[in-house]
Design an enzyme around this catalytic site. Structure first.
Site, mmCIF file in Angstrom:
data_model
loop_
_atom_site.group_PDB
_atom_site.id
_atom_site.type_symbol
_atom_site.label_atom_id
_atom_site.label_comp_id
_atom_site.label_asym_id
_atom_site.label_seq_id
_atom_site.Cartn_x
_atom_site.Cartn_y
_atom_site.Cartn_z
ATOM 1 N N GLY A 145 0.825 -1.199 0.000
ATOM 2 C CA GLY A 145 0.000 0.000 0.000
ATOM 3 C C GLY A 145 0.863 1.254 0.000
ATOM 4 C CG PHE A 146 4.262 1.019 -0.098
ATOM 5 C CD1 PHE A 146 4.982 0.427 0.932
ATOM 6 C CD2 PHE A 146 4.038 0.282 -1.253
ATOM 7 C CE1 PHE A 146 5.484 -0.857 0.807
ATOM 8 C CE2 PHE A 146 4.543 -1.006 -1.389
ATOM 9 C CZ PHE A 146 5.266 -1.578 -0.365
ATOM 10 C CB VAL A 153 9.281 -0.609 12.807
ATOM 11 C CG1 VAL A 153 9.781 -0.617 14.240
ATOM 12 C CG2 VAL A 153 8.374 -1.802 12.543
ATOM 13 N N GLY A 154 7.129 1.063 10.546
ATOM 14 C CA GLY A 154 6.820 0.961 9.119
ATOM 15 C C GLY A 154 7.532 1.968 8.251
ATOM 16 C CD GLU A 155 4.874 5.863 7.603
ATOM 17 O OE1 GLU A 155 4.573 6.765 6.836
ATOM 18 O OE2 GLU A 155 4.242 5.628 8.659
ATOM 19 C CE LYS A 208 11.204 -15.747 10.471
ATOM 20 N NZ LYS A 208 12.490 -16.238 10.948
ATOM 21 N NE ARG A 218 5.746 -5.591 24.772
ATOM 22 C CZ ARG A 218 4.948 -5.901 25.790
ATOM 23 N NH1 ARG A 218 4.194 -4.972 26.330
ATOM 24 N NH2 ARG A 218 4.912 -7.120 26.253
ATOM 25 C CB ILE A 219 10.415 -5.370 19.104
ATOM 26 C CG1 ILE A 219 11.373 -4.175 18.945
ATOM 27 C CG2 ILE A 219 10.351 -6.207 17.830
ATOM 28 C CD1 ILE A 219 10.951 -3.140 17.937
ATOM 29 N N GLY A 263 1.415 -6.264 4.474
ATOM 30 C CA GLY A 263 2.750 -6.827 4.411
ATOM 31 C C GLY A 263 3.522 -6.633 5.689
#
Lengths: 353, 751, 164
Positions: free
Chosen positions: B249-250, B715-717, B645, B640-641, B478
């Site tokens: 998408g982005f 963390v997407g961007e 993966k 927090r992660i 994604g």
């Protein structure tokens, strides 16, 4: 894609007869033709499918030592034919630097010769293009033309020929075998593609219906095997057309160049053989200064078709000089992991492992 | 659409608990077997195919379409033009809020950008519809195109991005510049870029009576549903939007776009289900892009290399008919300490489609310019770029003066530099070569992206068999939503992830807001967490208030949920299964809802951002200028992660976008016509596999109690920020040539 | 006018009449055979999402006319796994997270299977990267893809050795 009649003739003679009709086009793999049809650049009335014609899909060595590449031999098969790659390493390297593995598995030798320019104005049916629509003008001339021709162009057309394969073929005096309505003939590859001149719509010397049967490399072409390279500068590490490229092949006798072959790609509307540069090398001891002089000679007639592509002239000189240097150093035992790339390691071994 | 089965072995590999574990994707088997359904894969009985005809001019009118020729093509069912397009309940040019973008839905014969839809051909087969569109052979009355940033009519927009002020400042920048020991002023250009998700926008639209079902990729299901409801005058409840998977998408699928709605209109016109899929070249106009910018940076330092002034000015472009202004200068609000900072924006209007959010909108464009300028300033000061950045480290957010909710950037610099081997970098450029004689350059950039919260809702259910169901209309484009949210859901219910059914990707589930702004995991995750907590509290009440339960009298605060049981906190040997509690209560299931939104108190008190440091190695052929980004190391602190993966993949993706920004992608706009001349994936280059041979992403521990319940920053961007500048700076370090016109192309290095 | 066409698709021979010679293998699979695993990303041979194996070779199915491939043996993503048992390339893609959105994944996997069969890349990561460069991934899953192809190469080699 327009509607068309689909024919699958059983013999070359039937194919030629069918394809000689106006509006007919040959279909082999279709990797370029279908792309052009989807974009509306090509709208043939009839497709003459030649993929089932017998005898066109073999690579054979003829009694005189020449190699005959059938027109339907796939790019990947040819490049990975060990015997072929050993004798014509620059041809194999050029093939493997082109397109993508999927396209190379499909695309044929004959089709590669006939692939059409990637000029964006040619591809864009809303733009003026003398090649696509004779007399309409050339929107590339004052448009986005950073990668356009610096040799052999005319005010009518400044496009380049995109083939990698054809560049070492031109250097090695390849001959195109055809069969047309007037019978068979042979055309030196160097004379096969036409410069734009006043009629950029005419791209090759082929007559309507004339069918490529094979490309032949003469016996002498294998004499360069020990010192042959193809070098291709691109704007992406892989899966990109050449900004400019060169094939260099040397026949060495002792520490001297007995004979040199040089051709350039991505600089003109045909693979550009540099005979004056070749002559300059004959009988000489190779060194950087000599190669630079040869490179200068190869581009002696170059002039930018627009300010934006002036850089390609010096770039092409440097590519010629480097290709000669690499060829002089000797053909690598194996085609590099990144074929024809400046990032192919000269020192061997895999980096980034 | 087939039922999604997300728990098939061996896709899901257990590593222990849920949150924080590197689980493989729960949708992995679907994706590697070709069974994951994307919109264009939908099949409905009686489906027709629709193909757009788009404008080849930038501005003017369509004067003729050869509808007869198209209709004469066998298989063509109808041609939709402004003449026969079904009526809409709402004007496509209406704009009642900033998130409502004007659409081109054949409302008239006007053309206002290249590739604007001007007709839709509907046919029995895709082949017929495609050729029908070509046969329309439009004729136009053409007006001159307005293209490029030098177009007349420069103005100051009221706001940029999402309602940010176009101008902001603190301190006196001019005084800082005047009194400085060292100054740098430089102008950088970034091109128009197109999202180019691998999946073209697609829709399958199907009316049944007064109900509409659409399969279409969406980063915002409820907004898409609402937009359709408005345009078609329908009750949103009668519209179902399904988007279990997006093929990327982005930002381009954040709002339902004109072509998707044209697919619905085609279904309405023909009374049959319709599939409309964009051709790749159709994606260079009506579905958004990243606007071009020209950014001027003025920086000044004192004799010690401490910034005294920073002015970041951006000129950008929006369309002639709508507003989206790339907020590129805003990156300077937060990154580096300076007693005087000013950010400003100007814009022109050009005949293009309206620009839109594209992965790190503003931050990506601003970052490459600011990080380049910081590098130039460090050079002017004779300082190592890392030392310079540490010298100007922002302990509080410079522009707002707020403390950071958390900021482990120093640790990112340290870990990233060490892992990369930054200490081996020569101070001067063009000093390093590899064994093959290629020029080697090291560059770095600081990454940052705001930790945002939007709004989301979720529902959690505990069933009598002890398993859980969690619902939230989240979007998997994604980033791994199917997996990460299931992990959050499982922990919130104290269940093994295999005991959870997670439902998402449909508009009839609780509204999960949007997948954008790197805020989806934070926002929807918090809503899920709260829904889970609420239903556990309800369950706990059932137990602790019942004398027959071993938990009787423990009180809500006194129990914890773990592995399908409630335990007394003070005596864990006393416990009871969820199933037993519900069984005793005679309930088939219990459910509760949860919601999440920005916490105004936290947002008012703290500056909240994720941070990172990216280090890049490039190699450049000294003669040809051909560039390869041979190695990138990024260290990121993003709270927090949930799943390391998936986070690694997200960060890699962002870093590759950074490489692409610096070296590859750009729309080649012919300024005579305003048209993009490379509207395809052959000439619009994005990196191929061979372009990015070595990537490493380190996640630095960071605990943030303020951003949200989960401590997640997103963390997407962030990966694209910092990375683009790092690559650009590495190219300078390799060559000694500073290219300020992106992408960096070989002609600019050797020309 | 329709033409008879016979194809072996994922091991099953299928005969049908093709009413339009313009139909590509890609559109035949997706629109007429309901095999939608193969994806259309560009339709012009520029992205690799539509990669399938034809007679054992990976090609772009968007640039292949179905009618020209009468008699061909076609393998698509739907035919790669054996029942519930994933192909080693599929399993390795999951394990190494060689995808994000998943849209390019069927093409990546078919390309990887083709690459390993071609035998040119071996265990050289650089050759794998070059050999996979005909498959664009906008999400940027290349690192995982390369790791997955290398692991699958080893797995398949081990299997071949055990079988020998």
């Amino acid at each position: 894609m327009n509607r068309f009649e689909y024919l699958r003739p059983a013999t070359a003679a039937d194919a030629v007869a069918a394809a000689a009709q106006p509006g007919a086009a040959y279909l082999a793999a279709g990797t370029n033709l279908l792309d052009l049809m989807k974009g509306g650049i090509a709208r043939p009335d009839t497709l003459v499918d030649i993929t089932r014609l017998p005898g066109l899909d073999t690579v054979e060595t003829l009694p005189d030592g020449s190699t005959r590449i059938g027109a339907l031999v796939r790019n990947a098969r040819l490049a990975h034919d060990a015997g072929f790659a050993r004798r014509y390493p620059a041809v194999a390297e050029a093939l493997l630097s082109g397109a993508s593995p999927q396209l190379r598995n499909a695309a044929t030798a004959g089709g590669n010769l006939l692939q059409r320019t990637r000029c964006t104005y040619f591809y864009d049916t809303a733009s003026a293009c003398n090649k696509r629509q004779p007399g309409s003008g050339c929107d590339a001339l004052h448009g986005d033309n950073r990668l356009h021709a610096v040799l052999g162009w005319s005010e009518r057309c400044i496009a380049t020929h995109p083939s990698d394969f054809c560049v070492p073929l031109a250097a090695l005096d390849a001959v195109v075998e055809t069969h047309g309505p007037a019978g068979p003939r042979e055309i030196p590859l160097e004379a096969f593609h036409l410069l734009p001149g006043d009629a950029p719509e005419r791209e090759t010397v082929l007559q309507p219906g004339e069918l490529i049967l094979a490309v032949r490399l003469p016996p002498q072409a294998a004499e360069f095997a020990a010192h042959s390279r193809y070098l291709k500068v691109r704007e992406r590490t892989s899966y990109a057309f050449a900004v400019a490229s060169a094939a260099a092949a040397l026949r060495m006798e002792g520490d001297r160049v007995a004979e040199a072959r040089i051709a350039l790609g991505g600089v003109a509307l045909k693979p550009w053989r540099a005979r004056e540069a070749e002559a300059l090398l004959a009988g000489q001891k190779p060194d950087a200064a000599l190669f630079r002089r040869a490179a200068d000679a190869a581009l002696a007639d170059a002039r930018p078709s627009a300010p934006a592509n002036a850089f390609k002239i010096e770039l092409a000189r440097r590519i010629v000089a480097r290709a000669l240097t690499l060829a002089a150093a000797g053909t690598p035992n194996r085609i590099p992991a990144l074929p024809a790339s400046p990032f192919a390691h000269q020192t061997g071994g895999a980096h980034h492992a | 659409m087939p039922e999604l089965k997300l728990n098939q072995a061996p896709a899901h590999v257990r590593h222990g608990s849920n949150m924080g574990q590197p689980l493989t994707r729960r949708d992995g088997v679907l994706k590697v077997t070709g069974a994951a359904p994307y919109a264009a894969d939908s099949k409905v009985e009686g489906l027709l195919h629709a193909v757009l005809a788009v404008s080849t001019i930038a501005r003017g009118r369509v004067t003729h379409l050869d509808v007869a020729a198209a209709k004469a093509h066998p298989g063509v069912v109808d041609v939709m033009t402004p003449e026969n397009r079904p009526a809409l309940a709402e004007d496509p040019d209406a704009k009642t809020n900033p998130f409502m973008f004007r659409l081109d839905l054949l409302q008239n014969d006007r053309v206002r950008y290249p590739n604007q839809p001007i007709a839709v051909v509907i046919a029995d087969t895709l082949e017929a519809a495609t050729e029908g569109a070509a046969l329309l052979a439009p004729r136009y009355e053409t007006e001159p195109a307005r293209a490029g940033l030098d177009t007349e009519g420069r103005f100051s927009p009221n706001t940029v991005g999402v309602g940010n002020p176009a101008e902001a400042s603190h301190g006196d920048v001019e005084a800082g510049l005047a009194g400085a020991a060292k100054r740098v002023e430089a102008t950088y250009e970034t091109p128009a870029q197109y999202h180019n998700a691998m999946e073209p926008h697609a829709i399958v639209a199907h009316f049944e009576g007064d109900r509409l079902t659409v399969d279409t990729p969406s980063q915002g299901l409820a907004m898409a549903q609402g937009r359709l409801a408005g345009l078609f005058g329908m009750d949103p409840k009668n519209i179902l939007v399904r988007s279990p998977f997006l093929g990327g998408g982005f930002g381009s699928k954040g709002f339902i776009a004109g072509p998707q709605i044209l697919g619905v209109l085609a279904a309405k016109l023909t009374g049959r289900p319709v599939k409309l899929v964009l051709r790749r070249e159709h994606m260079y106009g009506p579905v958004g892009h990243r606007a071009p910018t020209r950014q001027t940076l003025r920086l000044a330092t004192d004799g010690d290399g401490a910034l005294q002034a920073l002015h970041h000015h951006t000129l950008t472009a929006s369309s002639t008919f709508d507003d989206f202004f790339e907020p590129a200068s805003d990156i300077a609000h937060t990154l580096y300490a300076s007693p005087a900072i000013r950010t400003s924006h100007e814009a022109v209007r050009v005949d293009s489609g309206t620009p839109l959010f594209m992965r790190a909108p503003g931050e990506a464009t601003g970052s490459i310019a600011l990080e380049s300028a910081i590098d130039e300033m460090a050079e002017a000061c004779g300082m190592d770029p890392l030392e310079f950045r540490l010298k100007n480290y922002a302990e509080i957010e410079p522009l707002s003066g707020k403390p950071f909710s958390s900021k482990a950037l120093r640790e990112c610099y340290r870990q990233g530099a060490e892992r990369f081997g930054w200490s081996k970098r020569s101070l001067a450029p063009r000093q390093m070569r590899d064994a093959d004689g290629l020029l080697v350059g090291y560059g770095m950039g600081t990454a940052t992206f705001p930790a945002l919260m939007f709004q989301a809702n979720a529902k959690a259910i505990i069933k009598r068999d002890g398993t859980g169901v969690v619902e939230s209309g989240t979007h998997d484009m994604g980033q791994g939503a199917w997996t990460a949210f299931a992990q959050v859901a499982a922990d919130s219910l104290g269940l093994d992830i295999e005991q959870i059914e997670y439902r998402a990707g449909r508009s009839d589930l609780p509204d999960a807001g949007i997948a954008g702004g790197s805020a989806h995991t934070a926002t929807a995750g918090t809503a899920i967490h709260r829904a889970g907590a609420a239903v556990i509290a309800k369950l706990a009440a059932l137990a602790t208030e019942n004398p027959d339960s071993p938990l009787y009298g423990a009180g809500n605060a006194g129990v914890i949920a773990r592995e399908g049981r409630l335990h007394r906190r003070d005596d864990e040997s006393r416990s009871e299964t969820f199933a037993a509690i519900l069984d005793r209560a005679g309930l088939d299931q219990i459910e509760e809802s949860g919601a999440a939104a920005t916490d105004p108190a936290a947002a008012g008190a703290y500056a909240m951002h994720a941070h990172g440091a990216v280090f890049a190695e490039v190699k450049v052929d000294p003669d040809f200028g051909q560039i390869r980004a041979t190695r990138l190391v990024g260290a990121f602190a993003a709270g927090r992660i949930i799943n390391p993966k998936l986070v690694r993949s997200q960060l890699f993706g962002g870093m590759i976008w950074g490489v692409s920004f610096a070296l590859h992608e750009h729309a080649a706009v012919d300024h005579r016509t305003g048209r993009v001349m490379n509207p395809n994936l052959g000439e619009y280059h994005i990196p191929v596999n061979a372009d990015v041979p070595a990537l490493e992403a380190i996640t630095v521990d960071e605990h943030d109690p303020h951003v949200n319940d989960l401590g997640v920053k997103g963390v997407g961007e962030i990966g694209i920020t910092g990375s683009a500048g790092a690559v650009a700076n590495a190219v300078w370090h390799a060559t000694g040539v500073r290219v300020r016109n992106f992408p960096i192309t070989l002609d600019q290095l050797i020309g | 006018m329709s033409s008879p066409l016979t194809l072996t698709v994922n091991g099953v021979q299928r005969r049908f009449d093709l009413d339009d010679p313009r139909v590509t293998l890609l559109d035949l699979l997706r629109e007429r055979l309901d095999l939608t695993g193969t994806k259309k990303g560009c339709d012009r041979g520029q992205c690799g999402a539509c990669t399938i194996l034809v007679d054992g070779q990976r090609i772009n199915s968007c640039l292949a006319l179905a009618i020209s491939h009468d008699g061909a043996d076609i393998l698509t993503i739907e035919g790669v796994a054996h029942g519930d048992a994933l192909h080693p390339v599929q399993a390795a893609f999951i394990q190494h997270d060689g995808f994000q959105c998943g849209f390019c994944t069927p093409g990546q996997i078919m390309s990887a299977i083709g690459l390993i069969r071609e035998g040119q890349a071996g265990d050289d990561p650089e050759r794998v990267r070059e050999g996979m460069s005909g498959n664009l991934c906008r999400c940027g899953a290349y690192a995982g893809i390369t790791e997955a192809v290398l692991e699958a190469h080893h797995t398949l080699n081990r299997k071949a050795e055990q079988a020998a």
